[in-house]
Design a protein around this motif. Structure first.
Motif, PDB file in Angstrom:
ATOM      1  N   GLU A  64      34.373  33.221  40.509  1.00  0.00           N
ATOM      2  CA  GLU A  64      35.730  33.760  40.618  1.00  0.00           C
ATOM      3  C   GLU A  64      36.101  34.509  39.348  1.00  0.00           C
ATOM      4  O   GLU A  64      36.715  35.569  39.396  1.00  0.00           O
ATOM      5  CB  GLU A  64      36.723  32.622  40.862  1.00  0.00           C
ATOM      6  N   HIS A 124      37.355  38.475  38.902  1.00  0.00           N
ATOM      7  CA  HIS A 124      38.667  38.907  38.422  1.00  0.00           C
ATOM      8  C   HIS A 124      38.631  39.596  37.075  1.00  0.00           C
ATOM      9  O   HIS A 124      39.626  40.129  36.631  1.00  0.00           O
ATOM     10  CB  HIS A 124      39.628  37.705  38.373  1.00  0.00           C
ATOM     11  N   SER A 163      38.377  34.331  46.752  1.00  0.00           N
ATOM     12  CA  SER A 163      38.593  35.779  46.816  1.00  0.00           C
ATOM     13  C   SER A 163      37.986  36.403  48.061  1.00  0.00           C
ATOM     14  O   SER A 163      38.385  37.479  48.484  1.00  0.00           O
ATOM     15  CB  SER A 163      37.988  36.462  45.598  1.00  0.00           C
TER      16      SER A 163
END
Lengths: 374, 204, 315, 627
Positions: A139, A143, A207
């Motif tokens: 993750e 990001h 996500s």
């Protein structure tokens, strides 16, 4: 941010391509090497720049494909292209000497040897692969572009080290049997990771929204990638058998007979030569052998008895103990040989053989080893 | 005394070949690595089972799970890692046939591994769930059991080796075995690290 | 339809089984060709070899033959792969509208069948007999209460496992009215062999009528015999496992008996449902189906007759 | 020293102890190999009797020959026996006997490990049959799916026996595999580089590697099952976060490679027989070896196709189908290669060659039905029906038993010094071939007509009566074939023709010594310079000399080119490995009843290991100078 990265990546890639092909032009490469390098280079380019990278933010399967391209398509192709050697030759002579001086530093050499041991790369690559699939790490990469770049870099570098160790590594073709085993082990643990993704009941990474997407990603890691591993494993295996054939022919039956009938002990059949070489040079042949590996003589020369020394850039060094001339015009004496090893340009300024800053003692040892080759 | 070749046939004479060898030349080296391959496969399958079971759950580990104190588990890891250093001396010295460093290396290695056994025992005693509590407990205990089994057998092997080394006489052909003992022991050490990290830090 | 083909993968009665049979014939033809080709090649080789005194000393010119054979193999495999994938695609339950949802729960060794409905009092419950309307897609929700079983109606579709703790979805459709037998296909213990059920595909009208009957509570006993039978049912151990809607018996351990008189078979499609079989089954089910969980019931003969009369009246 | 004198000395050094004590202590590879072969053949007979009983029960509908409970024990024991107690041990045993001879060495690596493996396997097998004969044999199938085999639905000790038997026999298989690999890598005759090894050796090598990676899975699974049952762990209990499919994944991660473990040596026996009876090297040696390796590689990636009916995510199905049919390509290569070899060879019709043809008939058919089962739509219909029973017997009997019987006929003279009777051999083949097809071909149809597997009976109205009767008759014919084979073996052993060293004029080194081989295998170790050594051997091919005749010395050569490297001394007969197997056995069997069996077993094993590794008096020339 993304644009900056794209530009940086593109620049780095263009630089590497330029360097590599300068190196290829200035020395003799096998035909398939630049082709493999170019193919690997294009794969990286396709994976990192352009639509695939954009799509990978929304589709896990595409992201997985991108990673697999980096690790099991691009990395082995690049490794087959031998980027380090040609990259080195692409440098200017002074830069090359500087780089060589750094890479020949004992600390660097030791580290390099330690991290390129086949078992080590196997484990390191496995850890990197599994660790980056931990949800918070993955993750994080999704990001933050920097983390993402680090992830890709680690995937690629450890994969390249893995393929380097088993294809070009210190055991060379001799080690392809073990390489098959390592490819199998890696195929196994990546398949298991893929299978875990495929069978998971929940989504691993918030996500990515769709279960199907995650399943497809798992499948890509499992089956198509597994196939590539199988092909690679079989190719290595075939090469191993071929090497076995070559070696068997080389130690063909008469040789075997001669050796065993006339020499007391197989381990020390070169015993008298060793003593002779010691006497001639004052060096220690066994140490010389490791020095040869350390200085990387094998990347240019074929040297019997030195693992991995199979190159054809410079002349083969078998039977150097009985040759009359060195470097075409120098009488083959121990002193001349040592001088040639330590400072080739002082004898022939145009020689392609680099000055590797060989120490006095290493020079002696190397000469001693070479004189055992008769 | 040795077989000698009759006249009139061609013979390859191997009477002067050495009686042992190091590394991949030695069949036992292969035996050891195959054993490690088997053991690694088992560990990998246990890890896979762990992650497979994890994939079914939204909270992991299940609520109410108390691990052994972190410092205690870290102590085991430290002891394991420390034991690598003396065994490394022994490993290096074995190929040079230098007995004294081997003896010392194994003595210290055994002490470190015994220390790891002791902290492991405390670890097991302080785990706050049972193997029959839930699937998480089952798989973690299975991992603990497998590794503790290796840990104790490795420690016993180190101890036996130490005794043999001090008692003597030491044959030269023991030297390859000494190196193999070291490799096995390092396997015991290395295989624990990922499990330790997963058990202590894997939470969702 | 002959009686022997009512549990038969080669007699499809719906689109899904039809698809599978199509794939099957294609595979069978290709495989037969391959087998025959291999043996023709072998015969040629043997004939040639038999006539020879010494083996060839020449290097074989075979690499080309080998390449051709491998290429042919790969080609045929690809063809089969394509047909298989196309078949699997056609069988996919995803995105297909259905008219009805039925929950099938496997038990050791019988099938609990519920016709789901938004209104809970409209849920019809039966056992070992699955009615479906002809020409309509029906969604089957599979679950298991104990071990793994497998739901398999060969004339309608392939099989799907019933796995404890997990629900799976299956879609079937019958295009021909008729009676199809189905059998558990995953080994599930002592009576795996006798864990069957029947599927009755009937026109929509008949089906709706049947379903309406099933939703209703059990018929009240009319004759004295039946009344006594009901008493026997409720006063002995029957009600500890079985349910009859409309009475105080409501246990879900064994099959629901609300409309047991209307069923065609007993003991999970093991014996036809008639007076003799029903009496014997009640008295000693284990005699017909050793290992069955229903205990023997040594009832007084009159009680037994009354009970049978009562159960038969539950149409 | 003249040959006779050397023979006397070596015979003394390598003397095999006799009698019961000899059986318990001897660790020579020929003894251990023969132990494996004979024991696994006995288990094969037991498994065969179970099969006959099952077929008798199924001959007629609603038959009452056996009860359903006993029937479930029968098919569970039959499957477990054939997989764990017959096929794998037989392959290992044959390898343990033949491979060192083929490599031209006097002993295997790790003979004591082999000895331990054999006795572990024996104890595991006896454990299973003790349960079976006392009527508490396992009854949840050889695959023991949870939860049917779990503590809730299988109370009692039946499944515990199964789980412990698995753990135990797998220890045996793993030990055998490890010593096989080390032997093949390090014990080859000088000159036998990797690419000159006989294909049978390659088969054993690849199979052993597969064992190393596949068997741990079933050991992990069976240990989980045993602990779920014994100490209430929750691996497979959904209510506590366990998962029933985890069992299936672990089991088939082993179970699918298991099939290739069994049939890869079978194909290499085929290659051996084809070469020996066409007098021609098998076409495409490198391709053949690569086929084996490719099969092994792919074999580990396709386990999921055993689980198509469990409701896998649909997305994966076509991937799994595709990867499963990949196996066809290397197998097809092998089949084509044998045909090409026959084409270029001379065709000698002897009994083993009949089995080659039988293989090509049966195995090709089994392979093709395998391609069918790899297709998801077909699998959904055919899975767990008699079609699968037919398929797996076509593959395993065709792929392993036919080559095996051919190979046993071929190697019988090497084992015993006597030829097998040719006429009886042909009759045996006829019964085998006809009986096999009669038994199993109808099962394809039965499956298609809806008959599920593992049913102890069926209704008379199902239309399966005639085919089942036919199949049962076939089983009896096949049984007669097995009896004929045994009769032939006994008769030939007593009054067969004397074989001589190399009765078939064959090519590999096991024929380079007398039949049966002397206890030291070779008076002088051979050297080779080509594949098909004996055919290409020079008149003055050198031999190896220089071993101490008073010690069990063995030559170790280099991995790639088999250049002589060093010698090692191998152990003499000893009881400790047998005791270790016994100690482990006590622990494992006690663990069925109480968890304390585990520490008890460890303690006893510790004692046995101490005895095993107790330092022997050192040889003086190897003493390090003491500081």
């Amino acid at each position: 941010m993304r644009l900056v990265f794209d530009i940086l990546v593109t620049l780095a890639m263009i630089a590497s391509l330029t360097l590599y092909f300068r190196g290829v032009r200035s020395t003799k490469a096998r035909v398939y090497e630049p082709i493999a390098f170019a193919a690997g280079w294009l794969t990286i380019f396709a994976a990192l720049v352009g639509p695939m990278d954009t799509l990978s933010d929304v589709l896990f399967a595409v992201h997985m494909t991108q990673h697999e391209l980096l690790m099991i398509v691009a990395a082995p192709l690049i490794v087959i292209g031998r980027p380090m050697i040609y990259g080195l030759w692409g440098l200017s002579p002074s830069a090359r000497a500087n780089v060589l001086a750094i890479t020949r530093a004992p600390a660097v050499l030791k580290t390099w040897r330690a991290i390129t041991g086949p078992v080590v790369v196997l484990i390191v690559h496995a850890i990197v692969l599994w660790a980056w699939h931990i949800p918070f790490a993955f993750e994080g990469a999704l990001h933050n572009e920097t983390i993402h770049a680090v992830q890709h870099l680690m995937f690629f570098v450890t994969a390249a080290l893995f393929w380097w160790a088993i294809i070009q590594g210190r055991y060379g073709r001799l080690g392809y049997g073990v390489a098959v085993f390592f490819v199998f082990a890696t195929a196994m643990h990546t398949s298991i990771l893929g299978a875990l993704l495929f069978f998971a009941h929940g989504r691993w990474y918030p996500s990515y929204h769709s279960m199907e997407d995650q399943q497809l990603a798992g499948l890509i890691m499992w089956i198509p990638s597994g196939l590539i591993f199988i092909v690679a494993g079989l190719a290595l295996f075939a090469a191993w058998l071929g090497e076995s054939e070559r070696r068997a022919k080389a130690s063909s039956f008469t040789t075997l007979l001669m050796l065993l009938l006339f020499c007391a002990c197989a381990n020390e059949y070169r015993g008298d030569r060793i003593a002779e070489a010691r006497q001639l040079t004052g060096g220690e042949p066994e140490r010389g052998k490791t020095a040869i590996q350390r200085y990387g003589c094998g990347t240019c020369h074929t040297i019997p008895g030195v693992p991995g020394a199979k190159a054809t850039v410079g002349p083969p060094l078998d039977q150097i103990g009985v040759r009359t001339y060195l470097a075409g015009h120098l009488i083959n004496t121990p002193a001349n040989l040592m001088k040639w090893i330590r400072a080739p340009q002082s004898i022939d300024p145009k020689s392609a053989m680099p000055d590797m800053f060989v120490t006095e003692r290493d020079g002696r040892d190397i000469a001693a080893y070479l004189y055992t080759l008769k | 005394m040795s077989e000698t070749a009759p006249v009139g046939r061609r013979f390859v004479d191997v009477s002067e070949l050495p009686m042992f060898a190091f590394g991949p030349r030695d069949p036992i080296w292969w035996g050891l690595w195959l054993l490690l391959a088997i053991e690694s496969t088992m560990f990998v399958l246990l890890a896979s089972s762990y992650f497979y079971l994890r994939g079914n759950e939204s909270t992991w580990p299940p609520p109410g799970v108390h691990q052994a104190p972190l410092w205690l588990t870290a102590l085991t890891v430290v002891a394991l890692l420390l034991s690598v250093i003396p065994t490394w001396w022994a490993f290096r010295a074995a190929i040079q046939f230098r007995l004294r460093p081997i003896q010392i290396g194994f003595l210290l290695g055994t002490l470190a591994s015994a220390a790891a056994c002791v902290t492991r025992a405390y670890e097991l005693a302080t785990i706050g769930y049972n193997w029959n509590s839930h699937a998480y407990g089952s798989i973690v205990w299975a991992i603990y059991f497998m590794h503790t089994f290796h840990l104790t057998s490795g420690t016993v092997e180190n101890a036996v080796m130490t005794v043999l080394l001090f008692k003597g006489p030491v044959e030269k052909k023991l030297m390859p075995d000494i190196r193999l003992s070291c490799i096995y022991w390092w396997f015991v050490v290395v295989s624990w690290i990922p499990f330790w990290i997963v058990i202590m830090f894997d939470k969702s | 339809m002959t009686s022997s083909s009512y549990q038969d993968a080669l007699h499809p009665a719906g689109p899904y089984a039809n698809t599978i049979v199509g794939v099957w014939w294609f595979y069978l033809i290709v495989c037969t060709i391959v087998f025959v080709a291999v043996w023709i090649a072998l015969f040629i080789a043997i004939r040639r070899a038999r006539r020879r005194v010494e083996p060839d000393t020449l290097a074989p010119r075979a690499p080309r033959a080998m390449m051709l054979a491998l290429a042919a193999t790969t080609g045929l495999l690809l063809a089969m792969l394509v047909s298989s994938i196309a078949g699997a695609r056609a069988l996919s339950p995803q995105g297909k509208a259905v008219t009805r949802e039925i929950q099938v729960t496997g038990h050791q060794w019988w099938w609990d069948i519920q016709y789901l409905d938004e209104r809970s009092d409209h849920i019809a419950q039966t056992a070992n007999e699955l009615h479906v309307p002809v020409g309509e897609r029906v969604r089957i929700i599979l679950a298991s209460s104990d071990v793994i079983h497998s739901f398999w109606v060969p004339n309608l579709h392939g099989k799907r496992d019933l796995i404890p703790g997990q629900k799976s979805i299956f879609v079937i459709q019958a295009d021909k009215a008729g009676l199809y037998r189905a059998q558990c296909a995953e080994f599930c213990g002592l009576q795996h062999a006798k864990m069957a059920f029947i599927v009755i595909a009937e026109p929509k009208h008949d089906f709706e009528q049947w379903l309406a009957t099933m939703r209703a509570s059990a018929a009240q006993p009319k004759t004295a015999d039946e009344q006594r039978g009901q008493q026997v049912f409720l006063s002995t151990s029957c009600g500890m496992c079985h349910a009859i809607k409309g009475t105080s018996a409501g246990s879900r351990v064994g099959p629901d008996l609300t409309h047991v008189g209307s069923r065609r078979t007993l003991g999970a499609a093991v014996i036809p449902n008639n007076r003799g079989n029903l009496s014997g089954w009640i008295a000693d089910a284990g005699g017909v189906k050793p290992g069955v969980l229903m205990p023997p019931n040594p009832l007084d003969p009159d009680d037994l007759h009354a009970l049978v009369a009562y159960l038969e009246s539950l149409k | 020293m003249i040959d006779l004198e050397l023979h006397v000395q070596l015979a003394e050094t390598w003397r095999k102890p006799r009698g019961l004590w000899g059986w318990l202590t001897d660790n020579h590879h020929t003894t251990i190999g023969m132990n494996f072969i004979v024991t696994s053949f006995v288990f094969f007979l037991l498994g065969g009797i179970e099969a006959i009983l099952m077929r008798t029960q199924l001959a007629r509908p609603e038959n009452h020959f056996v009860t359903n409970d006993f029937y479930n024990q029968l098919f569970t024991t039959h499957g477990s026996t054939m997989m764990f107690l017959f096929a794998v041990p037989m392959i290992e045993g044959l390898g343990i006997y033949i491979v060192p001879l083929m490599l031209g060495t006097r002993q295997m690596s790790f003979p004591r490990l082999n000895q331990f493996s054999y006795f572990s396997y024996l104890i595991g097998g006896l454990l299973l049959y003790a349960g079976f004969f006392l009527n508490f044999g396992p009854d949840a199938g050889w695959f023991s799916y949870v939860p049917l085999s779990g503590p809730e639905f299988a109370p009692g000790k039946r499944i515990d026996i199964w789980a412990q038997m698995i753990t135990f026999t797998e220890i045996g298989s793993l030990g055998g595999a490890v010593s096989m690999i080390a032997t093949i890598f390090k014990h080859r005759a000088p000159g036998m580089s990797l690419n000159r090894m006989p294909l049978f050796v390659w088969g054993e090598l690849v199979t052993s590697f597969m064992i190393v990676f596949a068997m741990p899975a079933v050991m992990v699974a069976s240990s989980m099952l045993a602990s779920d049952r014994l100490i209430a762990t929750q691996f497979f209990n959904k209510a506590e976060g366990g998962d029933v499919l985890l069992w299936q994944h672990l089991f088939w991660f082993f179970g699918h490679p298991e099939v290739y473990i069994i049939f890869i040596p079978g194909t290499t026996m085929m290659s051996t027989l084809v070469s020996a009876f066409t007098k021609r090297p098998v076409f495409g040696y490198v391709g053949m070896v690569l086929s084996l390796v490719a099969t092994a590689f792919v074999g580990f990636g396709v386990w999921v196709h055993h689980m198509f009916a469990t409701g896998l995510p649909e997305l994966g199905l076509s991937f799994f189908t595709a990867s499963s049919v990949l196996i066809t390509i290397p197998t097809a290569f092998q089949v084509f290669s044998w045909i090409i070899t026959i084409f270029h060879g001379k065709f000698i019709v002897r009994t083993p060659m009949l089995y080659v043809l039988g293989f090509l008939f049966i195995f090709v058919m089994g392979g093709l039905s395998g391609v069918m089962l790899a297709s998801t739509p077909l699998d959904w219909q055919l899975h767990d029906t008699f079609f699968v029973v037919a398929h797996l017997h076509y593959v395993l009997i065709g792929g392993m038993l036919f080559p095996l019987i051919g190979a046993l006929t071929y190697w019988f003279p090497k084992f015993t010094g006597k030829m097998m009777n040719e006429t009886l051999g042909r009759w045996t083949f006829a019964f085998f071939f006809v009986g096999f097809n009669l038994t199993f071909f109808p099962m394809h149809n039965l499956g298609l007509h809806g008959m599920p597997r593992r049913v102890y009976t069926y209704l008379p109205t199902m239309g399966w009566n005639n085919l089942n009767m036919l199949s049962t008759v076939g089983a009896y014919v096949l049984g007669v074939g097995v009896l004929l084979f045994m009769a032939n073996a006994v008769i030939s052993l007593r009054s067969g023709a004397i074989a001589g060293d190399n009765p078939w004029g064959s090519f590999s080194l096991e024929w380079f010594t007398s039949s049966p081989p002397p206890p030291y295998n070779f008076l002088y170790l051979p050297t080779t310079r080509d594949r098909y050594e004996i055919w290409t051997m020079a008149d003055d091919q050198p031999l190896v000399t220089g071993f101490r005749p008073d010690r069990r010395e063995v030559l170790i050569t280099k991995l790639m080119d088999a250049f002589p490297d060093h010698k090692i001394e191998t152990p003499r007969p000893t009881i400790w490995p047998t005791l270790l197997a016994g100690a482990t056995g006590i622990g494992v069997i006690t663990a069925i009843f109480t968890p304390w069996g585990v520490p008890l077993g460890m303690l006893l094993a510790g004692i046995a290991l101490t005895g095993w590794f107790w330092p022997k008096p050192p040889h003086h020339e190897l003493l390090e100078e003491q500081p």
